[in-house]
Write a protein that holds these residues in place. Sequence first.
Motif, PDB file in Angstrom:
ATOM      1  N   TYR A 195       0.598  -1.046  -0.979  1.00 54.22           N
ATOM      2  CA  TYR A 195      -0.261   0.350   0.061  1.00 54.22           C
ATOM      3  C   TYR A 195       1.027   1.221  -0.030  1.00 54.22           C
ATOM      4  O   TYR A 195       0.654   3.007  -0.532  1.00 54.22           O
ATOM      5  CB  TYR A 195      -0.741  -0.249   1.758  1.00 54.22           C
ATOM      6  CG  TYR A 195      -0.317   0.915   2.273  1.00 54.22           C
ATOM      7  CD1 TYR A 195      -0.371   1.724   3.038  1.00 54.22           C
ATOM      8  CD2 TYR A 195       0.254  -0.681   3.391  1.00 54.22           C
ATOM      9  CE1 TYR A 195      -0.227   1.930   4.273  1.00 54.22           C
ATOM     10  CE2 TYR A 195       0.827  -0.094   4.241  1.00 54.22           C
ATOM     11  CZ  TYR A 195       1.275   1.258   4.878  1.00 54.22           C
ATOM     12  OH  TYR A 195       1.664   1.418   5.901  1.00 54.22           O
ATOM     13  N   GLN A 196       2.089   1.259   0.282  1.00 54.26           N
ATOM     14  CA  GLN A 196       3.298   2.100  -0.104  1.00 54.26           C
ATOM     15  C   GLN A 196       4.727   1.160   0.065  1.00 54.26           C
ATOM     16  O   GLN A 196       4.852   0.146   0.516  1.00 54.26           O
ATOM     17  CB  GLN A 196       2.966   2.908   1.420  1.00 54.26           C
ATOM     18  CG  GLN A 196       3.429   2.637   2.681  1.00 54.26           C
ATOM     19  CD  GLN A 196       3.174   3.426   4.580  1.00 54.26           C
ATOM     20  OE1 GLN A 196       2.701   4.354   3.677  1.00 54.26           O
ATOM     21  NE2 GLN A 196       4.063   2.818   5.212  1.00 54.26           N
ATOM     22  N   TYR A 197       5.563   2.734  -0.377  1.00 54.12           N
ATOM     23  CA  TYR A 197       6.960   0.985  -0.128  1.00 54.12           C
ATOM     24  C   TYR A 197       6.870   1.187   1.156  1.00 54.12           C
ATOM     25  O   TYR A 197       7.753   1.764   2.063  1.00 54.12           O
ATOM     26  CB  TYR A 197       8.369   2.655  -0.963  1.00 54.12           C
ATOM     27  CG  TYR A 197       8.771   2.021  -1.106  1.00 54.12           C
ATOM     28  CD1 TYR A 197       9.500   0.512  -2.157  1.00 54.12           C
ATOM     29  CD2 TYR A 197       9.743   2.217  -0.197  1.00 54.12           C
ATOM     30  CE1 TYR A 197      10.581   0.153  -2.206  1.00 54.12           C
ATOM     31  CE2 TYR A 197      11.402   1.599   0.129  1.00 54.12           C
ATOM     32  CZ  TYR A 197      11.872   0.414  -1.321  1.00 54.12           C
ATOM     33  OH  TYR A 197      12.744  -0.032  -1.006  1.00 54.12           O
ATOM     34  N   ASN A 198       7.820   0.122   1.209  1.00 59.88           N
ATOM     35  CA  ASN A 198       8.490  -1.016   2.476  1.00 59.88           C
ATOM     36  C   ASN A 198       9.603  -1.362   1.670  1.00 59.88           C
ATOM     37  O   ASN A 198       9.427  -2.521   1.351  1.00 59.88           O
ATOM     38  CB  ASN A 198       6.741  -1.714   3.607  1.00 59.88           C
ATOM     39  CG  ASN A 198       7.666  -2.138   4.169  1.00 59.88           C
ATOM     40  OD1 ASN A 198       9.074  -2.602   4.261  1.00 59.88           O
ATOM     41  ND2 ASN A 198       6.526  -3.071   5.001  1.00 59.88           N
ATOM     42  N   GLY A 199      10.544  -0.911   2.086  1.00 60.17           N
ATOM     43  CA  GLY A 199      11.731  -2.076   1.656  1.00 60.17           C
ATOM     44  C   GLY A 199      12.615  -3.245   2.461  1.00 60.17           C
ATOM     45  O   GLY A 199      12.333  -4.505   1.366  1.00 60.17           O
ATOM     46  N   ASP A 200      11.820  -3.222   4.082  1.00 60.53           N
ATOM     47  CA  ASP A 200      12.056  -4.028   4.190  1.00 60.53           C
ATOM     48  C   ASP A 200      11.379  -5.378   3.795  1.00 60.53           C
ATOM     49  O   ASP A 200      11.528  -6.786   3.263  1.00 60.53           O
ATOM     50  CB  ASP A 200      11.640  -4.379   5.934  1.00 60.53           C
ATOM     51  CG  ASP A 200      12.672  -3.465   6.287  1.00 60.53           C
ATOM     52  OD1 ASP A 200      13.517  -3.176   5.841  1.00 60.53           O
ATOM     53  OD2 ASP A 200      12.226  -2.621   7.450  1.00 60.53           O
ATOM     54  N   PHE A 201       9.589  -5.104   3.345  1.00 58.94           N
ATOM     55  CA  PHE A 201       9.491  -6.836   3.021  1.00 58.94           C
ATOM     56  C   PHE A 201       9.440  -7.137   1.695  1.00 58.94           C
ATOM     57  O   PHE A 201       9.441  -8.051   0.811  1.00 58.94           O
ATOM     58  CB  PHE A 201       7.786  -5.967   2.390  1.00 58.94           C
ATOM     59  CG  PHE A 201       6.414  -6.803   2.445  1.00 58.94           C
ATOM     60  CD1 PHE A 201       6.570  -7.361   0.828  1.00 58.94           C
ATOM     61  CD2 PHE A 201       5.370  -6.785   3.522  1.00 58.94           C
ATOM     62  CE1 PHE A 201       5.196  -8.623   1.446  1.00 58.94           C
ATOM     63  CE2 PHE A 201       3.736  -7.827   3.265  1.00 58.94           C
ATOM     64  CZ  PHE A 201       4.450  -8.432   1.488  1.00 58.94           C
TER      65      PHE A 201
END
Length: 511
Positions: A199-205
Amino acid sequence: MQTKPDPHSRAPRILIPLVVVLIVLVIGASSWFLLNKQQAQSGQTGTTHTAVPTQNSGEVSPLLFGTNLGLFNGNDQVLRSEPTRAALQQMHPRIMRMPVRQELTEAVEVQAAQTIKALGAVPLVVLHSVSGANVVAADTSIIKAMNGVFGKSVVYYEFGNEDDWAGVSATTYTKAWNQVIPQMKQVALNGQFVGPVNYQYNGDFLRAFLQQAQPRPDEISWHEYTCSYKWPADQCIANIDNWNKHISDSRAAMQATIGTELPVMITEWNYAPDAAYNDGKNNNSAFMTTWTNKALQTLANNRIFASMQYSCTNTAIPLVDNDNKITFQGAVFEQLYVKMILHGKVPAPTPATPTVSLNGVQNFSFEDGSADGWSGRSSGVSAVQNSTAFAFAGKHALQVTLTNISAGNYPYIAVDLASQTSYPGAGKTVTAYAYLPAGSLPFTAKLFVVGSDYHWYSNDAVQLKPGTWNPLTYTLSATMSGVPKQIGIQFDTSASGPASGKIYVDAVGWQ
């Protein structure tokens, strides 16, 4: 997009003769799709890849100009209105994202796919993922239906939609991908499979997904919004600069995990996921023109492979309004397509390591290695110290250690403004960013200001999303007088028992 309040807008209509429209479509898309056709006929077996522009080359992908179908029901404006379809065709959307909803019949989904095909756009279809019963059977059914509409032409399939918004972890999502996608690849005639659709940028994911995904995705995707509709207009515009950092970080993550860069798709974008009709932004020509210009220019600068505005109709920020007229956003969309794709006037690529542009003056950056005067002011805050574990900008942030707090304890940190060289005045918006590491217990946070009258002023608490920087804001009243005493951040937890954890705070400022 999950069930957040509708996004979207309005604008003057520019009439173009049908002959010109046809010429525009042929010129703008023929070379792109000829490459695809040639590749599909090159003798390769199995799924073929669409020709993509070289990352950070001088080429801007036509698929940058895409949009979403709302398709909330079978009475969708695009499906029922020829004038709406004519207005869309005038804007040249080159890719259209189609949701698959459990409440829709397959006949409606097929009608939507046929409409996308008739408009000359490439389809991106949202598949079921970790939620819902019989995912494999449901996805197989929709892919077979798309085979019937598009044959051997490329179809992009996104696995799910904002599952992380619903609390799905990267591990759970990737496990479902590994179970379902190999089977779907056998069904699709020419499918490209896309994830993780955050839903938004998530580098860890993203990194966790890339490390474990089998098969590797053909493209990666996430969504970009810049503010709530309640936020100041300047903040909504300024926060587009964060996209540069997200895109750069995603490419670094791909190089680090899989040794190459996959094409990037921003499959939803707009200013606010909670936009409301006539919210002061979507009915403001100056704001919509400025915001949309900057958004598309930023995506083009970064040579994004594909992006999809949310959404073309039936929301608060459409490309075409309920009267079948092109909106303010739609007009900019059309003008930039003509400028960038037809006339080839493209912006220079963004450098590989862009500078992060923060929202306003960064009064507390913590880059000097200290806590800059911040300290814990209540029990439950066991330590406040400078840290390099995570940072929103630069290399340092403030690490707040919470120990054995229970719901309703409300521990907080604060800084006294009397010792500072500046302070936020009346009408200023104070902003801070809070980071909750992945795997943490649930915590909320809210930014507050203690006025000269010693009263606390704040918005509602924000549920911190793990693995990403969460913005916290408060706008002081225009009639506020005197010098504020403190700025602080208050925390809470919804955990069932005593909760401990670390939260990182960075880039505290006001404008």
